[in-house]
Design a protein around this motif. Structure first.
Motif, short mmCIF file in Angstrom:
data_model
loop_
_atom_site.label_atom_id
_atom_site.label_comp_id
_atom_site.label_asym_id
_atom_site.label_seq_id
_atom_site.Cartn_x
_atom_site.Cartn_y
_atom_site.Cartn_z
N ALA A 133 0.84 -1.20 0.00
CA ALA A 133 0.00 0.00 0.00
C ALA A 133 0.87 1.25 0.00
CB ALA A 133 -0.93 -0.01 1.22
N ARG A 134 1.91 1.25 0.82
CA ARG A 134 2.82 2.41 0.91
C ARG A 134 3.48 2.67 -0.44
NH1 ARG A 134 7.89 2.82 0.98
NH2 ARG A 134 8.27 0.61 1.34
N ILE A 135 3.99 1.61 -1.07
CA ILE A 135 4.67 1.75 -2.38
C ILE A 135 3.68 2.22 -3.44
CG2 ILE A 135 5.78 0.46 -4.25
CD1 ILE A 135 7.09 -1.26 -1.97
N ALA A 136 2.49 1.63 -3.45
CA ALA A 136 1.47 1.99 -4.45
C ALA A 136 1.11 3.47 -4.35
CB ALA A 136 0.22 1.14 -4.27
N LEU A 137 0.76 3.92 -3.16
CA LEU A 137 0.31 5.30 -2.99
C LEU A 137 1.42 6.31 -3.21
CD1 LEU A 137 -2.07 4.64 0.01
CD2 LEU A 137 -2.75 5.56 -2.21
N SER A 138 2.60 6.04 -2.67
CA SER A 138 3.70 7.01 -2.85
C SER A 138 4.12 7.08 -4.32
CB SER A 138 4.88 6.67 -1.94
OG SER A 138 5.48 5.45 -2.32
N THR A 139 4.13 5.96 -5.02
CA THR A 139 4.52 5.97 -6.43
C THR A 139 3.50 6.72 -7.28
OG1 THR A 139 5.65 3.85 -6.16
CG2 THR A 139 5.11 4.52 -8.42
N VAL A 140 2.24 6.45 -7.08
CA VAL A 140 1.20 7.12 -7.86
C VAL A 140 1.22 8.62 -7.60
CG1 VAL A 140 -1.32 7.37 -8.11
CG2 VAL A 140 -0.26 5.10 -8.19
N ARG A 141 1.40 9.01 -6.35
CA ARG A 141 1.45 10.44 -6.02
C ARG A 141 2.62 11.15 -6.70
NH1 ARG A 141 0.13 9.45 0.19
NH2 ARG A 141 -1.96 10.34 0.29
N ARG A 142 3.74 10.47 -6.83
CA ARG A 142 4.97 11.09 -7.38
C ARG A 142 5.06 10.99 -8.90
NH1 ARG A 142 7.77 7.75 -3.61
NH2 ARG A 142 8.65 6.75 -5.43
N THR A 143 4.19 10.25 -9.54
CA THR A 143 4.30 10.03 -10.98
C THR A 143 3.53 11.09 -11.76
OG1 THR A 143 4.53 7.65 -10.62
CG2 THR A 143 3.90 8.35 -12.84
N PRO A 144 4.20 11.86 -12.60
CA PRO A 144 3.49 12.84 -13.43
C PRO A 144 2.57 12.10 -14.41
CG PRO A 144 5.88 13.20 -13.49
CD PRO A 144 5.65 11.89 -12.82
N THR A 145 1.31 12.54 -14.48
CA THR A 145 0.33 11.86 -15.32
C THR A 145 -0.83 12.79 -15.64
OG1 THR A 145 -1.16 9.95 -15.49
CG2 THR A 145 -0.87 10.90 -13.30
N GLY A 146 -1.51 12.50 -16.74
CA GLY A 146 -2.74 13.20 -17.09
C GLY A 146 -3.97 12.55 -16.49
N VAL A 147 -3.79 11.43 -15.82
CA VAL A 147 -4.92 10.74 -15.18
C VAL A 147 -5.46 11.63 -14.06
CG1 VAL A 147 -5.60 8.70 -13.84
CG2 VAL A 147 -4.05 8.45 -15.78
N LEU A 148 -6.77 11.80 -14.04
CA LEU A 148 -7.41 12.69 -13.07
C LEU A 148 -7.90 11.94 -11.83
CD1 LEU A 148 -9.51 14.83 -15.57
CD2 LEU A 148 -7.26 15.34 -14.59
N GLU A 149 -8.26 10.68 -12.00
CA GLU A 149 -8.75 9.88 -10.86
C GLU A 149 -8.06 8.52 -10.85
OE1 GLU A 149 -12.59 7.27 -9.57
OE2 GLU A 149 -13.01 9.14 -10.63
N VAL A 150 -7.43 8.21 -9.71
CA VAL A 150 -6.88 6.88 -9.49
C VAL A 150 -7.67 6.26 -8.35
CG1 VAL A 150 -4.89 5.55 -8.69
CG2 VAL A 150 -4.57 7.39 -10.35
N ARG A 151 -8.22 5.11 -8.65
CA ARG A 151 -9.04 4.38 -7.71
C ARG A 151 -8.30 3.10 -7.34
NH1 ARG A 151 -14.95 3.49 -10.17
NH2 ARG A 151 -14.69 5.71 -10.60
N PHE A 152 -8.05 2.89 -6.06
CA PHE A 152 -7.49 1.62 -5.61
C PHE A 152 -8.66 0.76 -5.17
CE2 PHE A 152 -3.83 4.40 -5.29
CZ PHE A 152 -2.83 3.61 -5.84
#
Length: 170
Positions: A133-152
């Protein structure tokens, strides 16, 4: 980007792209992979076979991602990524982070604005849920992207609680 946690079934998510925690064969399996292939129907398997016959003859490498149709799923695309098997003796965290980064890269190439992720590698591949969970959330937060919504989309209460805690710790 908006981050959401959902306890439920990833195959029911109405998003542009659903991420599949696939095995390297791309031909279906257990857990999330099997559920996506069963619910999505033969169209997904057909495209996966075509990928194996062309670019990925040896299978999709760990940490990489590739897209196919979503078949009968309510999503438009499935982004397949191969997570690492957890190891107590070797740090494979970067490979797990790569799954999330590469999936977002593919989502951007597709023009996807909403993406649903499972907890990659935390099932049969044995990754501890809190660390995953820690790796998933920190990686997604730090990754530049045009995605507006990320749903886990988390299957059980334990996974949801772990992601909720990681989201709070930020």
């Amino acid at each position: 980007m908006e981050l959401k946690l959902v306890q439920g079934d990833i195959t029911e998510q109405e998003v542009d792209a659903v991420v599949n925690a696939a095995n390297s064969s791309l031909l279906g399996g257990g857990g999330v992979d099997g559920a996506i292939h069963r619910r999505g129907g033969p169209e997904i398997l057909q495209e996966c076979r075509a990928l194996r016959a062309s670019r990925y003859g040896g299978g999709l490498p760990t940490g990489h991602a590739v897209a196919t149709t979503a078949g009968r799923l309510p999503a438009r695309w499935v982004i397949h990524t191969v997570g690492p098997v957890h190891s107590a003796s070797e740090d494979r965290s970067e490979l797990l982070a790569s799954c999330y980064r590469e999936s977002l890269r593919v989502a951007d190439e597709l023009g996807a604005r909403s993406v649903a992720f499972p907890a990659i590698s935390t099932g049969i591949y044995g990754w501890p849920m809190d660390d995953g969970a820690r790796i998933a959330l920190s990686t997604v937060r730090r990754t530049p992207t045009g995605v507006l919504e990320v749903r886990f989309v988390l299957f059980g209460a334990e996974a949801y609680a772990a992601f909720e805690e990681a989201l709070r710790e930020g």
